[in-house]
Design a protein around this motif. Structure first.
Motif, PDB file in Angstrom:
ATOM      1  N   GLN A  50       0.960  -1.232   0.024  1.00  0.00           N
ATOM      2  CA  GLN A  50       0.099   0.081  -0.128  1.00  0.00           C
ATOM      3  C   GLN A  50       0.948   1.081   0.160  1.00  0.00           C
ATOM      4  OE1 GLN A  50      -3.143   0.760  -0.216  1.00  0.00           O
ATOM      5  NE2 GLN A  50      -2.919   2.036  -1.361  1.00  0.00           N
ATOM      6  N   SER A  51       2.157   1.386   0.653  1.00  0.00           N
ATOM      7  CA  SER A  51       2.908   2.396   0.472  1.00  0.00           C
ATOM      8  C   SER A  51       3.173   2.620  -0.797  1.00  0.00           C
ATOM      9  CB  SER A  51       3.814   2.340   1.484  1.00  0.00           C
ATOM     10  OG  SER A  51       4.940   1.292   1.507  1.00  0.00           O
ATOM     11  N   ILE A  52       3.570   1.530  -1.137  1.00  0.00           N
ATOM     12  CA  ILE A  52       4.121   1.897  -3.042  1.00  0.00           C
ATOM     13  C   ILE A  52       3.422   2.317  -3.578  1.00  0.00           C
ATOM     14  CG2 ILE A  52       5.204   0.046  -5.032  1.00  0.00           C
ATOM     15  CD1 ILE A  52       6.782  -1.722  -3.012  1.00  0.00           C
ATOM     16  N   VAL A  53       1.537   1.817  -3.316  1.00  0.00           N
ATOM     17  CA  VAL A  53       0.657   2.014  -4.604  1.00  0.00           C
ATOM     18  C   VAL A  53       0.884   3.667  -3.761  1.00  0.00           C
ATOM     19  CG1 VAL A  53      -1.295   2.127  -4.309  1.00  0.00           C
ATOM     20  CG2 VAL A  53      -0.170   0.407  -4.405  1.00  0.00           C
ATOM     21  N   ASP A  54       0.410   4.222  -2.675  1.00  0.00           N
ATOM     22  CA  ASP A  54       0.120   5.408  -1.981  1.00  0.00           C
ATOM     23  C   ASP A  54       1.620   5.822  -2.992  1.00  0.00           C
ATOM     24  OD1 ASP A  54      -2.207   4.553  -1.027  1.00  0.00           O
ATOM     25  OD2 ASP A  54      -1.089   4.990   0.961  1.00  0.00           O
ATOM     26  N   ARG A  55       2.754   5.639  -2.713  1.00  0.00           N
ATOM     27  CA  ARG A  55       3.975   6.744  -3.522  1.00  0.00           C
ATOM     28  C   ARG A  55       4.129   7.179  -5.112  1.00  0.00           C
ATOM     29  NH1 ARG A  55       6.662   4.096   0.873  1.00  0.00           N
ATOM     30  NH2 ARG A  55       7.962   3.307  -1.089  1.00  0.00           N
ATOM     31  N   ASN A  56       3.673   6.418  -5.094  1.00  0.00           N
ATOM     32  CA  ASN A  56       3.305   6.352  -7.200  1.00  0.00           C
ATOM     33  C   ASN A  56       1.890   6.367  -7.269  1.00  0.00           C
ATOM     34  OD1 ASN A  56       6.222   5.386  -7.430  1.00  0.00           O
ATOM     35  ND2 ASN A  56       5.720   4.436  -5.921  1.00  0.00           N
ATOM     36  N   ALA A  57       1.256   6.393  -6.955  1.00  0.00           N
ATOM     37  CA  ALA A  57      -0.596   6.663  -7.610  1.00  0.00           C
ATOM     38  C   ALA A  57      -0.190   8.622  -8.368  1.00  0.00           C
ATOM     39  CB  ALA A  57      -0.821   6.207  -6.873  1.00  0.00           C
ATOM     40  N   VAL A  58      -0.847   8.611  -8.994  1.00  0.00           N
ATOM     41  CA  VAL A  58      -1.328   9.681  -9.359  1.00  0.00           C
ATOM     42  C   VAL A  58      -2.522  10.668  -8.292  1.00  0.00           C
ATOM     43  CG1 VAL A  58      -2.243  11.331 -11.340  1.00  0.00           C
ATOM     44  CG2 VAL A  58      -0.497   9.883 -11.823  1.00  0.00           C
ATOM     45  N   ARG A  59      -1.980  11.859  -8.062  1.00  0.00           N
ATOM     46  CA  ARG A  59      -2.578  11.913  -6.883  1.00  0.00           C
ATOM     47  C   ARG A  59      -3.607  13.208  -7.379  1.00  0.00           C
ATOM     48  NH1 ARG A  59      -2.976  16.754  -3.086  1.00  0.00           N
ATOM     49  NH2 ARG A  59      -1.224  17.859  -4.832  1.00  0.00           N
ATOM     50  N   GLU A  60      -4.915  13.185  -7.207  1.00  0.00           N
ATOM     51  CA  GLU A  60      -5.877  13.486  -7.670  1.00  0.00           C
ATOM     52  C   GLU A  60      -5.653  15.132  -6.498  1.00  0.00           C
ATOM     53  OE1 GLU A  60      -8.363  13.062 -10.169  1.00  0.00           O
ATOM     54  OE2 GLU A  60      -7.284  11.660 -10.637  1.00  0.00           O
ATOM     55  N   PRO A  61      -6.018  16.465  -7.449  1.00  0.00           N
ATOM     56  CA  PRO A  61      -5.731  17.566  -6.804  1.00  0.00           C
ATOM     57  C   PRO A  61      -7.490  17.565  -5.731  1.00  0.00           C
ATOM     58  CG  PRO A  61      -6.499  18.674  -9.114  1.00  0.00           C
ATOM     59  CD  PRO A  61      -6.445  16.947  -8.866  1.00  0.00           C
ATOM     60  N   THR A  62      -7.026  18.114  -4.009  1.00  0.00           N
ATOM     61  CA  THR A  62      -7.978  18.773  -3.716  1.00  0.00           C
ATOM     62  C   THR A  62      -8.476  19.339  -3.790  1.00  0.00           C
ATOM     63  OG1 THR A  62      -6.298  19.817  -1.922  1.00  0.00           O
ATOM     64  CG2 THR A  62      -6.528  17.655  -1.557  1.00  0.00           C
ATOM     65  N   GLU A  63      -9.722  19.812  -2.981  1.00  0.00           N
ATOM     66  CA  GLU A  63     -10.615  20.472  -3.504  1.00  0.00           C
ATOM     67  C   GLU A  63      -9.755  22.509  -2.914  1.00  0.00           C
ATOM     68  OE1 GLU A  63     -14.036  21.937  -4.752  1.00  0.00           O
ATOM     69  OE2 GLU A  63     -14.060  20.477  -4.659  1.00  0.00           O
ATOM     70  N   ILE A  64      -9.005  22.241  -2.282  1.00  0.00           N
ATOM     71  CA  ILE A  64      -8.195  23.559  -2.020  1.00  0.00           C
ATOM     72  C   ILE A  64      -6.751  23.487  -3.182  1.00  0.00           C
ATOM     73  CG2 ILE A  64      -6.314  24.682  -0.441  1.00  0.00           C
ATOM     74  CD1 ILE A  64      -7.864  22.873   1.573  1.00  0.00           C
ATOM     75  N   ASP A  65      -6.917  22.411  -3.083  1.00  0.00           N
ATOM     76  CA  ASP A  65      -5.861  22.893  -4.806  1.00  0.00           C
ATOM     77  C   ASP A  65      -6.218  23.333  -6.187  1.00  0.00           C
ATOM     78  OD1 ASP A  65      -3.700  22.055  -3.442  1.00  0.00           O
ATOM     79  OD2 ASP A  65      -3.568  19.853  -4.370  1.00  0.00           O
ATOM     80  N   LYS A  66      -7.467  22.657  -6.337  1.00  0.00           N
ATOM     81  CA  LYS A  66      -8.511  23.196  -7.185  1.00  0.00           C
ATOM     82  C   LYS A  66      -8.935  24.811  -6.789  1.00  0.00           C
ATOM     83  CE  LYS A  66     -10.486  18.714  -8.094  1.00  0.00           C
ATOM     84  NZ  LYS A  66     -11.855  18.080  -7.974  1.00  0.00           N
ATOM     85  N   LEU A  67      -9.466  25.292  -6.021  1.00  0.00           N
ATOM     86  CA  LEU A  67      -9.576  26.928  -5.330  1.00  0.00           C
ATOM     87  C   LEU A  67      -8.783  27.606  -5.800  1.00  0.00           C
ATOM     88  CD1 LEU A  67     -12.133  26.421  -3.044  1.00  0.00           C
ATOM     89  CD2 LEU A  67     -12.596  26.947  -4.872  1.00  0.00           C
ATOM     90  N   ARG A  68      -7.152  27.098  -5.705  1.00  0.00           N
ATOM     91  CA  ARG A  68      -6.357  28.044  -5.225  1.00  0.00           C
ATOM     92  C   ARG A  68      -5.690  28.329  -7.095  1.00  0.00           C
ATOM     93  NH1 ARG A  68      -3.375  24.950  -0.723  1.00  0.00           N
ATOM     94  NH2 ARG A  68      -2.833  26.364   0.989  1.00  0.00           N
ATOM     95  N   GLN A  69      -5.842  27.581  -7.552  1.00  0.00           N
ATOM     96  CA  GLN A  69      -6.047  27.338  -9.511  1.00  0.00           C
ATOM     97  C   GLN A  69      -6.723  28.624  -9.562  1.00  0.00           C
ATOM     98  OE1 GLN A  69      -3.216  25.826 -11.497  1.00  0.00           O
ATOM     99  NE2 GLN A  69      -4.419  26.876 -12.792  1.00  0.00           N
ATOM    100  N   GLU A  70      -8.149  28.266  -9.843  1.00  0.00           N
ATOM    101  CA  GLU A  70      -9.137  29.111  -9.740  1.00  0.00           C
ATOM    102  C   GLU A  70      -8.578  30.873  -9.337  1.00  0.00           C
ATOM    103  OE1 GLU A  70     -13.652  29.639  -9.909  1.00  0.00           O
ATOM    104  OE2 GLU A  70     -13.191  27.934  -8.874  1.00  0.00           O
TER     105      GLU A  70
END
Length: 95
Positions: A50-70
């Protein structure tokens, strides 16, 4: 490189980025890690994977990330609008 690092390297190459199939080397490393390092504790092996998967998975932007971008995009648009208004007022005043 220790066996966990080698296993992670192969896991990323074949499972995450490849065809999703384990190789004979991966199976051997899996068993060595499980038996020699984790004393046959399958929960620890699950945690490692699970730690391998977590470190290498594509992270979806959080709502805060989306708001910062906007917010950044809105600031850029505001700056462009201000520049356009200044240019127009300069043109009108220079006539």
């Amino acid at each position: 490189m220790d066996i966990k690092e080698r296993y992670e390297e192969l896991y990323v190459e074949h499972i995450i980025n490849g065809d999703g199939r384990s190789t004979p080397e991966m199976s051997e490393l899996f068993n060595r890690i499980l038996n020699d390092e984790f004393n046959d504790d399958h929960n620890k092996m699950d945690d490692l994977i699970q730690s391998i998967v977590d470190r290498n998975a594509v992270r979806e932007p959080t709502e805060i990330d989306k708001l910062r971008q906007e917010n950044e995009e809105l600031k850029q648009r505001q700056e462009m609008a201000e520049e356009a208004i200044l240019s127009l007022s300069d043109m009108l005043l220079s006539r």
